[in-house]
Design a protein around this motif. Sequence first.
Motif, PDB file in Angstrom:
ATOM      1  N   UNK A 109      55.301  79.753  48.180  1.00 28.43           N
ATOM      2  CA  UNK A 109      55.614  78.342  47.972  1.00 28.43           C
ATOM      3  C   UNK A 109      54.458  77.554  47.398  1.00 28.43           C
ATOM      4  N   UNK A 110      54.738  76.287  47.097  1.00 29.16           N
ATOM      5  CA  UNK A 110      53.788  75.464  46.349  1.00 29.16           C
ATOM      6  C   UNK A 110      53.142  74.368  47.172  1.00 29.16           C
ATOM      7  N   UNK A 111      53.356  74.336  48.483  1.00 30.46           N
ATOM      8  CA  UNK A 111      52.671  73.349  49.315  1.00 30.46           C
ATOM      9  C   UNK A 111      51.910  74.075  50.424  1.00 30.46           C
ATOM     10  N   UNK A 112      50.837  73.448  50.884  1.00 29.38           N
ATOM     11  CA  UNK A 112      50.012  74.073  51.913  1.00 29.38           C
ATOM     12  C   UNK A 112      49.732  73.081  53.045  1.00 29.38           C
ATOM     13  N   UNK A 113      50.761  72.782  53.844  1.00 31.42           N
ATOM     14  CA  UNK A 113      50.529  71.917  55.004  1.00 31.42           C
ATOM     15  C   UNK A 113      49.679  72.646  56.040  1.00 31.42           C
ATOM     16  N   UNK A 114      49.131  71.887  56.974  1.00 32.36           N
ATOM     17  CA  UNK A 114      48.267  72.492  57.996  1.00 32.36           C
ATOM     18  C   UNK A 114      48.887  72.441  59.391  1.00 32.36           C
ATOM     19  N   UNK A 115      50.008  71.717  59.541  1.00 29.89           N
ATOM     20  CA  UNK A 115      50.663  71.620  60.847  1.00 29.89           C
ATOM     21  C   UNK A 115      52.162  71.788  60.712  1.00 29.89           C
ATOM     22  N   UNK A 116      52.759  72.438  61.707  1.00 31.40           N
ATOM     23  CA  UNK A 116      54.204  72.671  61.787  1.00 31.40           C
ATOM     24  C   UNK A 116      54.631  72.157  63.155  1.00 31.40           C
ATOM     25  N   UNK A 117      55.254  70.976  63.166  1.00 31.73           N
ATOM     26  CA  UNK A 117      55.516  70.280  64.424  1.00 31.73           C
ATOM     27  C   UNK A 117      57.009  70.145  64.700  1.00 31.73           C
ATOM     28  N   UNK A 118      57.355  70.137  65.986  1.00 31.88           N
ATOM     29  CA  UNK A 118      58.733  69.955  66.434  1.00 31.88           C
ATOM     30  C   UNK A 118      58.865  68.609  67.149  1.00 31.88           C
ATOM     31  N   UNK A 119      60.049  68.023  67.060  1.00 30.87           N
ATOM     32  CA  UNK A 119      60.372  66.816  67.813  1.00 30.87           C
ATOM     33  C   UNK A 119      61.801  66.882  68.304  1.00 30.87           C
ATOM     34  N   UNK A 120      62.149  65.987  69.212  1.00 31.00           N
ATOM     35  CA  UNK A 120      63.504  65.972  69.783  1.00 31.00           C
ATOM     36  C   UNK A 120      64.002  64.540  69.909  1.00 31.00           C
ATOM     37  N   UNK A 121      65.292  64.334  69.588  1.00 29.35           N
ATOM     38  CA  UNK A 121      65.998  63.069  69.779  1.00 29.35           C
ATOM     39  C   UNK A 121      67.298  63.364  70.515  1.00 29.35           C
TER      40      UNK A 121
END
Length: 232
Positions: A82-94
């Motif tokens: 892929x073409x992006x390099x994020x540094x965090x993978x986060x989860x949330x809940x609603x």
Amino acid sequence: MKLLKNLALVFITCLITTSIFAQSNVKSFEFKKGEILDILLLTNKPDIAKDFEKYKKTAFPVAFKRTYRPQPGFSIKETTQGNIQPTSFLFGKWSDLKNREQFIAEIDNVVPDFHQQRRNMWSIFNLTYYEMPRDISFKIDKSKYIVATSYWKKDAASFNKFTKTWLQKSIAKGGKEIIQLTNGKSPVGYYHNPDLLVITQWESKSAFDAFYKENLKMDHKGVLHVNQFVLN
């Protein structure tokens, strides 16, 4: 006898310590039918601490009022496709789709500089949210090799064939599917809405690499785009 008791105590202490350490690597997630799972991909800009304090005081209360609850998150060790390099993978809940989307609809009025605050802190901020079709629970063991793969389709028939083969090859090579997500949504300005997101667990990097080599040789004519990250 006293020595034996002391040795036994040391042994039991080691077992308890090992157990606690092992459990700390395992992150558990539970979602009921209708609840919303957020997945955020982030890259921090330098020195965001001051801006984040403002963000917590302005945006968080609105989100919490709308039932948002943070979940365990992960750093991204490596981008493998892929073409992006994020540094965090986060989860949330609603609690439900209504509250999730009401937050999006009202936040600009409550916090006028909401999006600017985000731009000040993150060079990458991509968001996908999923309404749970049933009760779902899963665990992610950080001591294992964890890979998150997102695919976008170009042609439905070819894409379905590709992903079916991909999942079969993954299992055959020792991959364990943790969760598979489809039918997501992304707010305007934060688009990252793959047609398929799969998180898989591998016993080692070498086990994943064996699959990865086969994956790259597959016919990708039905695939529009891919992002793949190793979580840590």
